[in-house]
Design a protein around this motif. Structure first.
Motif, mmCIF file in Angstrom:
data_model
loop_
_atom_site.group_PDB
_atom_site.id
_atom_site.type_symbol
_atom_site.label_atom_id
_atom_site.label_comp_id
_atom_site.label_asym_id
_atom_site.label_seq_id
_atom_site.Cartn_x
_atom_site.Cartn_y
_atom_site.Cartn_z
ATOM 1 N N LEU A 21 85.228 -15.395 37.449
ATOM 2 C CA LEU A 21 84.144 -14.594 36.784
ATOM 3 C C LEU A 21 83.327 -13.590 37.975
ATOM 4 N N LEU A 22 83.237 -12.498 37.602
ATOM 5 C CA LEU A 22 82.462 -11.557 38.648
ATOM 6 C C LEU A 22 81.540 -10.901 37.814
ATOM 7 N N ALA A 23 80.488 -10.783 38.485
ATOM 8 C CA ALA A 23 78.987 -10.091 37.840
ATOM 9 C C ALA A 23 78.513 -9.235 39.031
ATOM 10 N N PHE A 24 77.863 -8.152 38.389
ATOM 11 C CA PHE A 24 76.972 -7.495 39.466
ATOM 12 C C PHE A 24 75.918 -6.885 38.735
ATOM 13 N N ASP A 25 74.695 -6.903 39.309
ATOM 14 C CA ASP A 25 73.379 -6.560 38.991
ATOM 15 C C ASP A 25 73.486 -4.927 38.729
ATOM 16 N N GLU A 26 72.244 -4.255 38.559
ATOM 17 C CA GLU A 26 72.087 -3.043 38.300
ATOM 18 C C GLU A 26 72.359 -2.328 39.621
ATOM 19 N N GLY A 27 73.024 -1.120 39.532
ATOM 20 C CA GLY A 27 73.486 -0.531 40.834
ATOM 21 C C GLY A 27 74.470 -1.171 41.900
ATOM 22 N N LEU A 28 75.076 -2.125 41.271
ATOM 23 C CA LEU A 28 76.257 -2.620 42.235
ATOM 24 C C LEU A 28 75.413 -3.382 43.483
ATOM 25 N N ARG A 29 74.088 -3.924 43.541
ATOM 26 C CA ARG A 29 73.775 -4.102 44.711
ATOM 27 C C ARG A 29 74.142 -5.602 45.137
ATOM 28 N N ASN A 30 74.198 -6.419 44.171
ATOM 29 C CA ASN A 30 74.861 -7.737 44.401
ATOM 30 C C ASN A 30 75.950 -8.044 43.670
ATOM 31 N N ARG A 31 76.658 -8.834 44.323
ATOM 32 C CA ARG A 31 77.809 -9.311 43.806
ATOM 33 C C ARG A 31 78.008 -11.103 43.593
ATOM 34 N N TYR A 32 78.077 -11.368 42.492
ATOM 35 C CA TYR A 32 78.271 -13.092 42.006
ATOM 36 C C TYR A 32 79.562 -12.996 41.729
ATOM 37 N N GLY A 33 80.365 -14.274 42.262
ATOM 38 C CA GLY A 33 81.542 -14.553 41.825
ATOM 39 C C GLY A 33 81.323 -16.184 41.634
ATOM 40 N N SER A 34 82.291 -16.509 40.689
ATOM 41 C CA SER A 34 82.389 -17.982 40.279
ATOM 42 C C SER A 34 83.810 -18.228 40.005
ATOM 43 N N THR A 35 84.145 -19.245 40.368
ATOM 44 C CA THR A 35 85.669 -19.564 40.302
ATOM 45 C C THR A 35 85.568 -20.874 39.552
ATOM 46 N N ASP A 36 84.567 -21.649 39.365
ATOM 47 C CA ASP A 36 84.503 -22.790 38.267
ATOM 48 C C ASP A 36 84.008 -22.248 36.671
ATOM 49 N N ARG A 37 84.468 -21.050 36.445
ATOM 50 C CA ARG A 37 83.965 -20.708 35.228
ATOM 51 C C ARG A 37 82.696 -20.657 34.827
ATOM 52 N N GLY A 38 81.677 -20.383 35.814
ATOM 53 C CA GLY A 38 80.345 -20.044 35.560
ATOM 54 C C GLY A 38 79.507 -21.019 35.789
ATOM 55 N N ILE A 39 80.015 -22.238 36.239
ATOM 56 C CA ILE A 39 78.977 -23.197 36.724
ATOM 57 C C ILE A 39 78.288 -22.991 37.960
ATOM 58 N N THR A 40 78.990 -22.512 38.974
ATOM 59 C CA THR A 40 78.440 -22.083 40.460
ATOM 60 C C THR A 40 78.615 -20.717 40.539
ATOM 61 N N TRP A 41 77.528 -19.949 41.196
ATOM 62 C CA TRP A 41 77.830 -18.676 41.501
ATOM 63 C C TRP A 41 77.790 -18.370 42.925
ATOM 64 N N VAL A 42 78.508 -17.555 43.438
ATOM 65 C CA VAL A 42 78.298 -17.353 44.888
ATOM 66 C C VAL A 42 77.795 -15.908 45.003
ATOM 67 N N GLN A 43 76.708 -15.714 45.750
ATOM 68 C CA GLN A 43 76.066 -14.359 45.823
ATOM 69 C C GLN A 43 76.648 -13.821 47.118
ATOM 70 N N SER A 44 76.949 -12.370 47.061
ATOM 71 C CA SER A 44 77.013 -11.676 48.366
ATOM 72 C C SER A 44 76.597 -10.131 48.182
ATOM 73 N N PRO A 45 76.492 -9.585 49.253
ATOM 74 C CA PRO A 45 75.849 -8.062 48.980
ATOM 75 C C PRO A 45 77.002 -7.332 48.277
ATOM 76 N N GLY A 46 76.599 -6.771 47.204
ATOM 77 C CA GLY A 46 77.706 -5.717 46.449
ATOM 78 C C GLY A 46 77.769 -4.438 47.244
ATOM 79 N N PRO A 47 78.667 -3.637 46.447
ATOM 80 C CA PRO A 47 79.119 -2.401 47.360
ATOM 81 C C PRO A 47 77.688 -1.526 47.271
ATOM 82 N N GLY A 48 76.821 -1.712 46.354
ATOM 83 C CA GLY A 48 75.730 -0.831 46.157
ATOM 84 C C GLY A 48 74.594 -1.284 46.995
#
Lengths: 281, 261, 758
Positions: C78-105
């Protein structure tokens, strides 16, 4: 005699006009566009102080409402078939259950027979509101809620066909029965080989009347079938009349058609059956 | 048959002696309340009036039509079919038609206009009752006509022959031969007419709603409204009384027939 | 002899049974193929009584405040981005934990307008940029133009595109759903060249609502076009199947059989290739079914389950926020038999929905069913619905909770069908004067919202509205309604302020007789019908006033002409926050007032947010509408508990949830909250919001409590009576009846109604 026949035509045609006009009205209404319907009879339905009129023929005949109903209202067909799902087993059940019951009532003289018939008739007259709650309890107890059987069973056990058939069986001459019993036929065989064939007109009459009854049923399916997707056509019509005049016209014509066809097909038997019912006891 | 008709009825009688939830016995309270209720009195009177007017009218009209249809032997079948057809017209169509004809801006008033007569509020005046009567007659004449035809057919020609030999006029032979021979038919025709008269409520309800004009406020309207208000005790009491009256009426008709036999 | 008859009867019953079951078998056989996403097949929708196992809802929203965009990658990431693609959140366990990293924005405003994203193989994103067209975005934010001839050509012409859906099919193909100039069309890339999947005429239509999505294998592309959904072959673009349905849907993935999973009328359904609809999840209890929410997308998770993206107005954050919910089948989930609750309502009600969400939050082991009697295409009348409800109540099989609006609630209470709620329901926060009528001898009916007939205008003009008769006199002696044609001609149909010169303004304005009747009814009806009696003298006053006002403004002519309506639909705020999907009707009277055609406006007030704009005109003040009834108010969303309920405690808990601050503080569009604290909270929120805005907007000062304190008499909301009086009122306004005639007619028509109840 011939003069009387011609004279008799005058009042008859007059009275028949009352029926013919209605059929004509429904047929023409189906062929009219929605705009024309609103222009002609809109005043009657919206009650805005205007007056309605009805032309002999539509100004611009169109099949559009009919086409819309048949092509764009998938709903309609579902309800159409729902109706048959209710009507066919109900009528079949009526015949299968009522014929032996009527035969028994007609043939076997037992104490309280007359009273039983009288009670039967009185119960037949009870309005639906009165019997709805107890019926609901029975159906609920039987676990039939939201099942088509909840509608079918009460119809199948209806008193009316018994009443109609009773009259038909009463007319079967005793001599025939005696002949049958001399031949060594048991009660079941007597019923199957003498009763059924001779009572056939009244059985078919009950069938036609039963068909009309179930075909037009409104309250029972509404109460006992919770899921609107199982509802019959009789519930479709009242709900669209208010909104869409054109559709309503087309739908009521289509609803009338099977009834009329069934009716025309069964009329001969219906008449015979009603007549059998009318012959003195 | 027992399950679906007798048990419900017994339950209805039981409910008439209990409170709404069917828990506490309240005796005849509901009956007293029903008899004293003005709405019940009006509905009972209207229903009785409807039955008292409709049934004789229907008997006479359908007999008349039956006699006429017999006269036109070659075309008789066409008329028979015609008069039977209204039975098959679905309720919703009747309702639509009713509105188109009898609403304030309806066709009936247009016809009155055409003849220079003042419009009538068919649904909002005493005329409503007669519209109801007309609908009933329209729907049921064919059915009764066929019943009469059966009765007429069963009269043996020799009776007419005998009357003619005695020098009776057509009218006299109708009076002294046809009518007496039709008497047995009267009973069954009346019972079936009574049955059908209870079905006309549905049309009335769909057209004019739960509270129609006073003149066509029938017992079924009251039953329906009491049910909506959950006044089940009074509804049951009224229904029990109705059943008793009907039973007596049917017994009288049958006794009358038995005597004639 | 008898035995023979019996035998026949038995045979008959058997035959009947066979016939009936043969005919009935087509009905509701449920799920036949199950599939990985519905382990327990058809039972999923009705977990009640099915033992263990049911769908559970999990909020898996990553820590993003506000809007988000999400992608379900083919491998289930699962991938999620906030407004403006500033942050990227990824989850490989179907949404239980999210890993935040800087997004392209991160650190740029470049992607602020991005509404949807696609994931290209290799990790780049595909987005639409205003005035640039489609572009690939690398994780470090560098972009490259992605040529799409039609979009590029459109941008050269100055067109604006709205990309509602971007999905990458494989290395070489993407599926875009976009709108430009109100047309929607679907494109498919094939070796760098775009090919339209279906003919021009079919797809170039405003009917296309939502784009499709694709699954692997034999799945296809799914397009919803109003009431038709089409499935296309991925490889060729050929249309495979067409499904007709009544409600508009939000298409989502197709499974290997080509079945479509979609949201329809707030329920999650599976739409089979044969056209059959099967409800997987009933929306009443889940987030995607909430009326205040807007489900943006639903996607299926590889390996089973669904993800729903729901946007709703958040009361705390005062903004639109996205929530991600995961729905998975839980083998071990159980339902507490003491917490199975059925709620019956004549019509859908947002307060009830919100209370269900609340009770669900508090009691996850509860099972709640909401039955809406007049829902969707079940075209039955209210009376029919009530008749069925009564049948069920009388046989002891009724619902536990009854939302009493539109029902004969007094009859229910009188006849002991409702439970006394005073022992279990906490009413301390409620306006006690409003509760007084309902809590006299035991509390069987509880109103949870209410509205007030009110009048707005400057202090000077409100003097004319001191009493009912003074107001009627002021209207009759005042100016006629301004001529609308002149207004629209000069203003070109647009709404402009400063309409009619002060001296020519009418006292009040109404769009039609309905609106006038409505306000007069609310403020007066309980003065002429009370205690099962009709006061003809007061009814006469009512009719005389109605007649005078209607004649003055010429409302009689337009009666029955619904097209005449001049009311305006206004999107209003849900809760103290910016609302979604909530639309309120602003009456013609208020509109005339805003257009400065009238001195006063009369209306049914029930929305604090809506009051503010109207209070802004001149120095507007509010007052109770001066009816013949002192302090008339309109109870709404009334609730009762069936006396036969088996879960009385839990039912009371539900009523408490309806009255809880959580539910009450949100503006549901059903009226004012009946909790004092909630009213104060809503006002406070408005002012906080105003303070945050840049302009020097004055705070909104409104002492609503002072008005509420004056309320004494609940309005008559019985529909049958209203209809009876309306019939005569209409004919009176049209000049077909005199006032005396109208009174006589009502007396006549109402007699049986009253007599039945005596």
């Amino acid at each position: 005699m011939r003069r009387i026949s011609i004279l008799a035509h005058i009042p008859l045609v007059g009275l028949a006009m009352l029926v013919w006009w209605v059929l004509w009205f429904m047929l023409m209404g189906t062929l009219m566009s929605v705009e024309e319907l609103n222009a002609t009879i809109g005043a009657a339905l919206h009650d805005d102080g205007g007056r309605s009129f009805w032309p002999v023929l539509p100004a611009w005949p169109t099949l559009q409402p009919l086409a819309r109903l048949l092509l764009d209202t998938p709903h309609f067909f579902v309800m159409f078939w729902n109706t048959f799902r209710l009507v066919v087993p109900s009528v079949a059940g009526q015949i299968v259950l009522s014929a032996p019951a009527a035969w028994a009532l007609s043939r076997f003289r037992f104490r309280g027979r007359k009273l039983l018939i009288t009670v039967y008739i009185a119960l037949m007259l009870m309005p639906f509101q009165v019997t709805m709650v107890p019926n609901f309890l029975v159906i609920d107890r039987l676990g039939l809620m939201d099942n088509v059987l909840a509608v079918i069973l009460p119809f199948a056990f209806s008193a009316f066909p018994v009443f109609i058939m009773l009259k038909g069986f009463d007319a079967v001459p005793h001599a025939l029965l005696e002949a049958a019993s001399i031949d060594g036929a048991g009660p079941v065989r007597t019923f199957l080989h003498v009763g059924l064939p001779l009572g056939l007109p009244s059985i078919l009459a009950a069938m036609v009347l039963g068909f009309l009854d179930v075909w037009g049923a409104i309250e029972q399916p509404m109460t006992f079938l919770g899921d609107p997707s199982a509802w019959p056509l009789s519930l479709f019509l009242p709900q669209i009349v208010a909104e869409e005049l054109g559709l309503a016209m087309a739908a009521s014509l289509l609803m009338l058609l099977p009834a009329v066809l069934f009716f025309l097909f069964g009329q001969k038997y219906l008449e015979l059956g009603i007549q059998a019912a009318g012959i003195k006891e | 048959m027992l399950i679906f008709f007798l048990i419900p009825f017994v339950d209805t009688v039981r409910r008439s002696f209990y409170d709404v939830r069917g828990v506490n016995f309240i005796g005849l309270e509901s009956y007293v309340s029903v008899v004293n209720n003005m709405a019940f009195r009006l509905a009972a009177v209207n229903t009785a009036r409807f039955v008292a007017i409709c049934i004789p009218l229907l008997l006479v009209i359908s007999l008349g039509v039956a006699l006429l249809v017999r006269c036109v032997r070659p075309g008789g079948a066409v008329f028979k079919t015609t008069f039977l057809l209204p039975m098959a017209v679905p309720v919703a169509s009747v309702v639509l038609l009713w509105q188109v004809l009898f609403n304030d801006g309806g066709l009936a008033n247009s016809v009155l206009d055409f003849f220079g007569l003042p419009g009538v509020r068919f649904m909002g005046s005493g005329a409503a009752f007669w519209v109801l009567v007309a609908t009933y007659l329209w729907k049921n004449t064919g059915y009764n006509m066929v019943l009469w035809l059966a009765g007429l057919d069963s009269i043996s020609d020799t009776l007419y022959e005998a009357a003619r030999v005695d020098g009776a006029s057509k009218l006299q032979s109708f009076r002294y031969v046809t009518l007496p021979c039709l008497l047995p038919t009267v009973g069954i025709v009346s019972i079936l007419s009574l049955l059908n008269s209870f079905k006309v409520f549905r049309e009335a309800y769909l057209v004019a709603g739960a509270y129609p004009h006073d003149s066509m406020y029938l017992l079924q309207h009251l039953f329906n409204n009491w049910f909506v208000q959950l006044d089940i005790s009074r509804l049951s009491a009224a229904a029990t009384m109705l059943a008793a009256v009907l039973l007596v009426m049917i017994l009288i008709i049958r006794r009358f027939l038995d005597e004639k036999d | 002899m008898k035995r023979g008859t019996k035998w026949l009867l038995c045979a008959g019953v058997m035959l009947l049974w066979l016939l009936a079951s043969a005919c009935g078998s087509g009905n509701g056989n449920g799920d036949t193929q199950g599939g990985e996403d519905t382990p327990h097949g058809g039972n999923a929708a009705t977990p009640m009584g099915m033992g263990t196992g049911r769908y559970v809802e999990l909020n898996i929203t990553p820590p993003i405040h506000g809007r988000l965009m999400h992608i379900v990658a083919p491998d289930g990431t699962l991938l999620a981005f906030d407004e403006g693609l500033r942050n990227r959140y990824g989850s490989t366990d179907r949404g239980i934990t999210w890993v935040q990293s800087p997004g392209p924005g991160a650190g740029t405003e470049r992607f602020m307008d991005v509404q949807s994203v696609g994931l290209l193989p290799g990790g780049n994103l595909l987005v639409y940029l205003r005035e640039e067209g489609m572009a690939t975005v690398a994780p470090d934010g560098t972009t490259a133009h992605f040529p799409v001839p039609e979009i590029d050509a459109g941008i050269a012409d100055g067109d604006e595109f709205i990309l509602s859906f971007i999905q990458v099919l494989d290395d070489e193909r993407v599926l875009l759903t976009y709108r430009v100039d109100w047309f929607a069309r679907f494109m498919r890339e094939n070796d760098g060249e775009f090919v339209q999947i279906t003919g021009e005429n079919e797809t170039r239509t405003t009917q296309v609502r939502v784009g499709g999505t694709v699954t692997g294998g034999a799945g296809g592309m799914v397009f919803g076009m109003g009431d038709v959904t089409a499935i296309h072959d991925i490889a060729t673009g050929q249309e495979l199947t067409r499904l007709s349905h009544t409600d508009a849907i939000t298409p989502m993935g197709a499974n290997a059989n080509g079945d479509v999973y979609t949201l329809m009328a707030h329920n999650l359904v599976r739409f089979g290739v044969e056209g059959e609809v099967y409800t997987l999840l009933n929306g009443t209890a889940f987030a995607f079914g909430a009326p205040l929410g807007n489900t943006v997308a639903v996607s299926s998770l590889p390996g089973g389950g669904f993800v729903a993206h729901v946007m709703k107005a958040d009361v705390d954050e005062m903004a639109l926020v996205s929530r991600l919910f995961k729905y998975i089948w839980d083998e071990n989930a159980t339902v507490d038999p003491d917490k199975i609750l059925t709620i019956w309502s004549l019509e859908d009600n947002a307060v009830v929905r919100a209370a269900i969400t609340e009770i669900w939050r508090l009691h996850p082991e509860a099972d709640i069913t909401l039955e809406i009697a007049l829902s969707g295409d079940a075209g039955i009348s209210a009376t029919d619905a009530i008749r069925t409800l009564n049948t069920r109540l009388l046989s002891g099989r009724g619902p536990d909770i009854i939302i009493l609006d539109g029902t004969p609630m007094e009859s229910y209470a009188q006849r002991g069908m409702l439970l006394n709620l005073s022992p279990g329901v906490d009413t301390t926060g409620m306006y006690q004067n409003l509760l007084a009528t309902y809590a006299a001898q035991g509390m069987y009916i509880v109103p949870t919202q209410f509205t007030i007939p009110m009048i707005v205008g400057t202090e000077a003009h409100l003097r004319y509205a001191a009493t009912f008769h003074a107001l009627v006199d002021a209207i009759v002696n005042g100016n006629p309604m301004p001529v609308m044609e002149a207004f629209t001609a000069t203003a070109g149909g647009a709404f402009t302020l400063g309409g009619t010169p002060e001296a020519q303004r009418a006292m009040l304005g109404f769009t039609d007789l309905d609106e006038l009747f409505h306000i007069l009814w609310l403020a007066n009806a309980s003065a002429f019908i009370y205690d099962n009696r009709l006061d003809s003298a007061v009814l006469g006053e009512f009719f005389a006033a109605l007649h005078a006002i209607s004649d003055k403004y010429g409302l009689g002519q337009s009666a029955g002409d619904m097209m005449h309506s001049g009311g305006v639909f206004m999107a209003t705020a849900g809760g103290g926050g910016g609302g979604v999907n909530r639309v309120s009707m602003v009456g013609g009277s208020l509109m005339q007032y805003m257009l400065q055609n009238t001195h006063l406006a009369a209306f049914e007030a029930g929305n604090i947010m809506l009051l503010r704009p109207f209070m802004q005109r001149d120095d507007s003040q509010l007052a109770l509408f001066p009816g013949l009834v002192p302090g008339a108010w309109v109870p709404s969303t009334l609730v009762g508990v069936s006396a036969d309920t088996r879960v009385a405690d839990f039912a009371m808990a539900f009523v408490n949830a309806m009255l809880s601050m959580e539910v009450q503080r949100v503006n549901h569009g059903e009226g004012f909250p009946i909790i004092r604290e909630a009213v104060a909270w809503q006002l406070e929120q408005i002012n906080e919001q105003l303070a945050e805005m840049d302009g020097d907007l004055p705070p909104f000062e409104l002492d609503l409590d002072a008005f509420i304190a004056q309320l004494q008499t609940p309005s008559l909301i019985e529909a049958t009576l209203r209809e009876m009086v309306w019939q005569s009122a209409e004919r009176l306004a049209q000049g077909r009846l005199s006032v005396e005639g109208a009174v006589a007619e009502v007396e006549q028509n109402i007699r049986n109604y009253l007599a039945e109840r005596s």
